[in-house]
Design a protein around this motif. Structure first.
Motif, PDB file in Angstrom:
ATOM      1  N   ALA A 121       0.950  -1.083   0.050  1.00  0.00           N
ATOM      2  CA  ALA A 121      -0.152  -0.060   0.077  1.00  0.00           C
ATOM      3  C   ALA A 121       1.010   1.163   0.094  1.00  0.00           C
ATOM      4  O   ALA A 121       0.666   2.193  -0.785  1.00  0.00           O
ATOM      5  N   ALA A 122       1.886   1.032   0.649  1.00  0.00           N
ATOM      6  CA  ALA A 122       3.105   2.302   0.845  1.00  0.00           C
ATOM      7  C   ALA A 122       3.423   2.496  -0.567  1.00  0.00           C
ATOM      8  O   ALA A 122       3.724   3.774  -1.062  1.00  0.00           O
ATOM      9  N   ILE A 123       3.828   1.518  -1.189  1.00  0.00           N
ATOM     10  CA  ILE A 123       4.495   1.744  -2.629  1.00  0.00           C
ATOM     11  C   ILE A 123       3.579   2.382  -3.654  1.00  0.00           C
ATOM     12  O   ILE A 123       3.863   3.117  -4.402  1.00  0.00           O
ATOM     13  N   LEU A 124       2.330   1.726  -3.440  1.00  0.00           N
ATOM     14  CA  LEU A 124       1.193   2.440  -4.457  1.00  0.00           C
ATOM     15  C   LEU A 124       1.048   3.787  -4.260  1.00  0.00           C
ATOM     16  O   LEU A 124       0.692   4.487  -4.930  1.00  0.00           O
ATOM     17  N   ARG A 125       1.171   4.346  -2.843  1.00  0.00           N
ATOM     18  CA  ARG A 125       0.842   5.462  -2.655  1.00  0.00           C
ATOM     19  C   ARG A 125       2.008   6.311  -3.158  1.00  0.00           C
ATOM     20  O   ARG A 125       1.577   7.631  -3.794  1.00  0.00           O
ATOM     21  N   GLY A 126       3.315   6.036  -3.219  1.00  0.00           N
ATOM     22  CA  GLY A 126       4.260   6.381  -3.798  1.00  0.00           C
ATOM     23  C   GLY A 126       4.396   6.790  -5.207  1.00  0.00           C
ATOM     24  O   GLY A 126       4.527   7.594  -5.697  1.00  0.00           O
ATOM     25  N   VAL A 127       3.795   5.458  -5.595  1.00  0.00           N
ATOM     26  CA  VAL A 127       3.586   5.565  -7.467  1.00  0.00           C
ATOM     27  C   VAL A 127       2.693   6.673  -7.708  1.00  0.00           C
ATOM     28  O   VAL A 127       3.072   7.233  -8.617  1.00  0.00           O
ATOM     29  N   ALA A 133      12.383   4.518 -11.660  1.00  0.00           N
ATOM     30  CA  ALA A 133      13.176   3.931 -10.486  1.00  0.00           C
ATOM     31  C   ALA A 133      14.137   4.973  -9.785  1.00  0.00           C
ATOM     32  O   ALA A 133      13.922   5.295  -8.602  1.00  0.00           O
ATOM     33  N   GLU A 134      14.257   6.097 -10.199  1.00  0.00           N
ATOM     34  CA  GLU A 134      14.822   7.421  -9.493  1.00  0.00           C
ATOM     35  C   GLU A 134      13.805   7.983  -8.891  1.00  0.00           C
ATOM     36  O   GLU A 134      14.170   8.227  -7.726  1.00  0.00           O
ATOM     37  N   ALA A 135      12.685   8.224  -9.378  1.00  0.00           N
ATOM     38  CA  ALA A 135      11.532   8.956  -8.746  1.00  0.00           C
ATOM     39  C   ALA A 135      11.152   8.013  -7.453  1.00  0.00           C
ATOM     40  O   ALA A 135      10.901   8.684  -6.436  1.00  0.00           O
ATOM     41  N   MET A 136      11.055   6.578  -7.509  1.00  0.00           N
ATOM     42  CA  MET A 136      10.355   5.802  -6.617  1.00  0.00           C
ATOM     43  C   MET A 136      11.888   5.798  -5.530  1.00  0.00           C
ATOM     44  O   MET A 136      11.446   5.781  -4.170  1.00  0.00           O
ATOM     45  N   GLY A 137      12.924   5.847  -6.054  1.00  0.00           N
ATOM     46  CA  GLY A 137      13.969   5.751  -5.016  1.00  0.00           C
ATOM     47  C   GLY A 137      13.859   6.989  -4.031  1.00  0.00           C
ATOM     48  O   GLY A 137      14.291   7.083  -2.777  1.00  0.00           O
ATOM     49  N   ALA A 138      13.588   8.284  -4.702  1.00  0.00           N
ATOM     50  CA  ALA A 138      13.528   9.413  -3.801  1.00  0.00           C
ATOM     51  C   ALA A 138      12.243   9.312  -2.884  1.00  0.00           C
ATOM     52  O   ALA A 138      12.414   9.814  -2.100  1.00  0.00           O
ATOM     53  N   PHE A 147      11.772   6.405  -1.298  1.00  0.00           N
ATOM     54  CA  PHE A 147      11.741   5.227  -0.331  1.00  0.00           C
ATOM     55  C   PHE A 147      11.699   5.261   1.126  1.00  0.00           C
ATOM     56  O   PHE A 147      10.944   4.685   1.832  1.00  0.00           O
ATOM     57  N   ASP A 148      12.429   6.596   1.667  1.00  0.00           N
ATOM     58  CA  ASP A 148      12.082   6.653   2.828  1.00  0.00           C
ATOM     59  C   ASP A 148      10.911   6.886   3.479  1.00  0.00           C
ATOM     60  O   ASP A 148      10.381   6.505   4.591  1.00  0.00           O
ATOM     61  N   ARG A 149      10.219   7.720   2.789  1.00  0.00           N
ATOM     62  CA  ARG A 149       8.665   8.017   3.172  1.00  0.00           C
ATOM     63  C   ARG A 149       8.034   6.824   2.973  1.00  0.00           C
ATOM     64  O   ARG A 149       7.148   6.390   3.886  1.00  0.00           O
ATOM     65  N   ILE A 150       8.154   5.865   1.966  1.00  0.00           N
ATOM     66  CA  ILE A 150       7.583   4.506   1.795  1.00  0.00           C
ATOM     67  C   ILE A 150       7.774   3.588   2.974  1.00  0.00           C
ATOM     68  O   ILE A 150       6.569   2.996   3.787  1.00  0.00           O
ATOM     69  N   ALA A 151       9.065   3.670   3.402  1.00  0.00           N
ATOM     70  CA  ALA A 151       9.312   2.620   4.409  1.00  0.00           C
ATOM     71  C   ALA A 151       8.746   3.267   5.932  1.00  0.00           C
ATOM     72  O   ALA A 151       8.306   2.389   6.461  1.00  0.00           O
ATOM     73  N   ALA A 152       8.780   4.492   5.901  1.00  0.00           N
ATOM     74  CA  ALA A 152       8.016   5.074   7.198  1.00  0.00           C
ATOM     75  C   ALA A 152       6.483   4.963   7.336  1.00  0.00           C
ATOM     76  O   ALA A 152       6.008   4.523   8.217  1.00  0.00           O
ATOM     77  N   GLU A 153       6.027   5.147   5.931  1.00  0.00           N
ATOM     78  CA  GLU A 153       4.358   4.793   5.950  1.00  0.00           C
ATOM     79  C   GLU A 153       4.361   3.210   6.342  1.00  0.00           C
ATOM     80  O   GLU A 153       3.311   2.959   7.007  1.00  0.00           O
TER      81      GLU A 153
END
Length: 139
Positions: free
Chosen positions: A51-57, A122-127, A129-135
């Motif tokens: 879910a956190a990855i999909l929010r990031g996407v 990949a670059e945009a999602m890498g940026a 990543f910290d927010r995704i992990a925290a969520e």
């Protein structure tokens, strides 16, 4: 839950993504969902991280829209073909969904093209990543 339930889940997922309704998207995921990213070597396991990855996407995709839906008649597999823009790069992709007995998405694989757009993703999602992990940790 065969084809009818799986089709309903795929349609509900498509609608939720198109409306950017992240709560509805998350509600359609099975607890044990496995998410296979186009830009990561190993799959991610579990509802919170998926879910956190999909929010990031949804944060990095611009002009996102589904353009085609392909279903396995009588089955539980669906493919949702999409287009979007990431950092100025036009991307084409496909969400491959599998629906479990309870009508939840338990397997989710994304593929994208062309390579330049996949690299931008990949670059945009890498940026993100910290927010995704925290969520995911806070879920």
């Amino acid at each position: 839950m065969a084809s009818t339930g799986a089709t309903a889940t795929a349609h509900a997922f498509r609608t939720a993504v198109e409306e950017r309704d992240t709560r509805a998207v998350e509600a359609l995921l099975a607890e044990h969902v496995v998410f296979t990213s186009p830009v990561a070597f190993r799959p991610y396991e579990g509802k919170a991280i998926t879910a956190a990855i999909l929010r990031g996407v949804l944060r990095v995709f611009e002009d996102f829209r589904y353009v085609r839906e392909i279903a396995d008649p009588g089955g539980r597999d669906h493919a949702l073909v999409f287009t979007a823009t990431v950092n100025g790069k036009r991307i084409q992709g496909c969400d491959f969904l599998h629906v479990d007995d309870e009508g939840r998405i338990d397997d989710f694989t994304v593929m994208v093209r062309p390579l330049s757009a996949a690299q931008a993703l990949a670059e945009a999602m890498g940026a993100q990543f910290d927010r995704i992990a925290a969520e995911a940790a806070g879920a």
